[in-house]
Design an enzyme around this catalytic site. Structure first.
Site, short mmCIF file in Angstrom:
data_model
loop_
_atom_site.label_atom_id
_atom_site.label_comp_id
_atom_site.label_asym_id
_atom_site.label_seq_id
_atom_site.Cartn_x
_atom_site.Cartn_y
_atom_site.Cartn_z
N HIS A 54 0.99 -1.31 -0.13
CA HIS A 54 0.17 -0.20 0.12
C HIS A 54 1.03 1.57 0.17
O HIS A 54 1.82 1.00 0.92
CB HIS A 54 -0.82 -0.14 1.33
CG HIS A 54 -2.15 0.47 1.34
ND1 HIS A 54 -2.12 2.04 1.45
CD2 HIS A 54 -3.04 0.91 1.14
CE1 HIS A 54 -2.83 3.32 1.35
NE2 HIS A 54 -3.95 2.18 0.96
N ARG A 58 -6.10 10.37 0.21
CA ARG A 58 -5.68 10.64 -1.24
C ARG A 58 -6.75 11.20 -2.28
O ARG A 58 -6.67 12.18 -3.22
CB ARG A 58 -4.72 9.46 -1.54
CG ARG A 58 -3.62 9.55 -1.24
CD ARG A 58 -2.19 8.52 -1.82
NE ARG A 58 -2.89 7.04 -1.01
CZ ARG A 58 -3.11 5.76 -2.30
NH1 ARG A 58 -3.02 5.87 -3.32
NH2 ARG A 58 -2.86 5.37 -0.98
O1 MEZ Z 1 -9.28 -1.69 0.35
C1 MEZ Z 1 -8.19 -1.36 0.71
O2 MEZ Z 1 -7.11 -1.95 0.78
C2 MEZ Z 1 -8.61 -0.52 1.82
C3 MEZ Z 1 -10.32 -0.26 2.15
C4 MEZ Z 1 -7.59 0.20 1.91
C5 MEZ Z 1 -7.53 1.57 2.38
O3 MEZ Z 1 -6.44 2.75 1.95
O4 MEZ Z 1 -8.24 2.70 3.25
#
Ligand code: MEZ
Length: 558
Positions: A315, A335
């Protein structure tokens, strides 16, 4: 506050007015491919093929996972398999997928046990912040959702599964709402929808920035009120089979009583979640403490194929500072409402809604090429310009929409509405997993799988909000398939495990991992089981001395 980054913060503030006026470009396909290949951790070469099992010699696996997949079981070879519990359906995993499966079995007449190594609800589901996708509006459709997810997944998604996911959106939201899930709504009562990276229209429903927690709240309550038998703190150590490759149950370590127990089941549903806590290549993770990939190891020993495990999701916005929050999720939703990604020189180097894998790789590129910000402990990140949320949406918008974020950072004297946050990619999601068909059946008869433990649905890059939908759609689907196809009860043996043990390469590694190395938690299942000592004063009336002055007065005396 963050005096060590004063110079860089001044540059960031200096470029803000211009950045407010102009979006940064999304990289072209060719640029994206080049960034991915050079900087995304999936391409760093820290992977190898396996020498044993259904995937031997084929696709590559991250080194840390490959070692576990070829590891030995901690189960003593002397373990005997007489059943301690008999059930019809055994669900392993207490997160959203397991809970959804348990609820879908209600009323079927089948006896269900749900076992979880921690407590019901302790899972990656509660860690999901930004939302859940579902095509609900007039300008949207399951087809559109499908197209977005397929492009995001680099066209590698198993399309039959993806279609089921997208077509299950509206019904899943209805079901959750009936269970009491409080999604954010607009003033006119309609669902408040946000965009996400790769969504062509706003399609993400949220409960502020604790969507997964809210979803798990209602699922957990419903499971507790259901007829499912819940086995908490029961760690799945091994799957059992009938001697002829059909899965017929599992061995658990009951942590409270320090003992191994065998569960005989007509069907087993694996819903053990992801593996971010393996912390591949030393990356931090946004995952729950239980996410150690146990289900992958157990299924592999039963002959199941695994798919796409060369692909993990990093992420882009994991917290990088303060140290205590390193790796924790800073939701993509922030974001999508305006926070920009900016380097140490104040340059908005990429559009923050680029696909997650591309954005993560681009951030790694900035830090490797000397345009990152170094923290006092030597971590390097880039800025997420969070004050832009209020500038774009009005004062108070950030605090209203992201209370969880504010709460976490204010403990360290950082107000994200006023001060940017330092971010770096964090290991977030296991894109691949156990291969399943459209009925959630694995290669091993008797074994179904659903949720993050499975692979194929999301291709090589999952879009935000599709995992929360996945656990609902496929958790319930697995249960429906079990209802229609449940086998008769079979014998309990360790035949598949024994075969695997004979063919695996010699190594000292024991698996599954059960708990992250960093937690220092361990299963000591070889310890002899000792009965708890009973103090002599509670051994019945013979040991009781009424003339003992330390005894309280007799409450029953008249
Ligand atoms: O589905 C995801 O990974 C999610 C909702 C993550 C996020 O950034 O909040």
């Amino acid at each position: 506050m963050m005096q060590w980054a004063k110079e860089s913060l001044e540059k960031l503030e200096g470029s803000r007015a211009a950045r407010l006026q102009q979006a940064a470009p999304i990289p072209s396909d060719a640029e994206a491919e080049s960034i991915l290949k050079k900087f995304h951790p999936d391409y760093s070469g820290n992977e190898r093929t396996l020498t044993v099992g259904a995937n031997a010699g084929e696709q590559k696996f991250p080194l840390e996972l490959a070692d576990l997949l070829e590891g030995d079981s901690p189960l003593p070879t002397s373990h005997t398999t007489a059943a301690d519990i008999e059930t019809d359906v055994l669900i392993i995993g207490g997160g959203g997928a397991g809970a959804a499966a348990a609820l879908a079995l209600e009323g079927s007449g089948l006896k269900a046990h749900l076992a979880t190594k921690l407590r019901l609800g302790d899972s990656n589901t509660v860690m999901a912040e930004g939302g859940i996708q579902a095509a609900l509006t007039e300008n949207d459709s399951p087809r559109r959702h499908f197209a977005d997810a397929l492009v995001g997944g680099h066209g590698e998604n198993t399309t039959d599964l993806l279609r089921i996911l997208c077509e299950g959106g509206a019904e899943s939201i209805r079901w959750l709402s009936q269970l009491g899930c409080l999604f954010d709504r607009n003033a006119d009562g309609t669902f408040h929808l946000r965009g996400g990276g790769g969504t062509s229209v706003p399609r993400v429903l949220a409960c502020r920035d604790y969507t997964g927690l809210e979803i798990m709240r209602v699922l957990k309550d419903a499971v507790r009120l259901s007829s499912a038998n819940i086995l908490e703190e029961h760690v799945a150590v091994e799957l059992l089979d009938d001697g002829d490759k059909t899965v017929t149950g599992a061995v658990f370590f009951d942590r409270k009583n320090s003992r191994l127990i065998n569960v005989s089941a007509r069907a087993v549903i694996l819903a053990t979640g992801g593996s971010g806590q393996l912390r591949l290549q030393g990356f931090p993770t946004s995952n729950h403490v239980g996410a150690t990939g146990d289900g992958l190891v157990l299924a592999y020993r039963q002959g199941c194929r695994l798919a796409f495990l060369d692909s993990y999701q990093y992420h882009p916005s994991g917290a990088c500072y303060p140290e205590a929050l390193a790796g924790q999720l800073v939701t993509e939703a922030i974001r999508s409402v305006g926070a920009q990604v900016v380097n140490a020189d104040g340059v908005h180097f990429i559009n923050e809604m680029a696909y997650r894998d591309v954005l993560a790789a681009a951030i790694i590129k900035e830090t490797r090429e000397g345009r990152g910000v170094t923290t006092p402990t030597g971590k390097i990140g880039v800025w997420l310009d969070t004050p832009m949320v209020d500038l774009k949406n009005g004062e108070g918008a950030l605090a209203k929409q992201f209370p969880g974020l504010v709460h976490r950072f204010e403990r360290y004297d950082i107000d994200p509405a006023k001060t940017p946050i330092l971010i770096y990619p964090t290991l977030h999601y296991q894109n691949g997993g156990i291969s399943v068909d459209t009925q959630c059946q694995t290669d091993a008869p008797g074994l179904w799988a659903c949720g993050e433990v499975t692979g194929g649905l999301h291709g090589k890059n999952r879009l935000m909000g599709n995992s929360l939908l996945d656990i609902l759609v496929f958790g319930r689907r697995a249960a429906e398939s079990v209802k229609e196809n449940i086998p008769e009860r079979g014998a309990l043996t360790l035949n598949s495990l024994n075969q695997f043990r004979k063919s695996r390469p010699a190594s000292e590694i024991k698996s599954p991992a059960f708990f992250p190395v960093i937690s220092k938690m361990k299963l000591e299942m070889n310890e002899p089981v000792t009965e708890p000592e009973i103090p002599s004063s509670s051994q019945g009336s013979e040991a009781f001395d009424p003339s003992d002055p330390s005894e309280p007065p007799d409450p029953f005396a008249r």
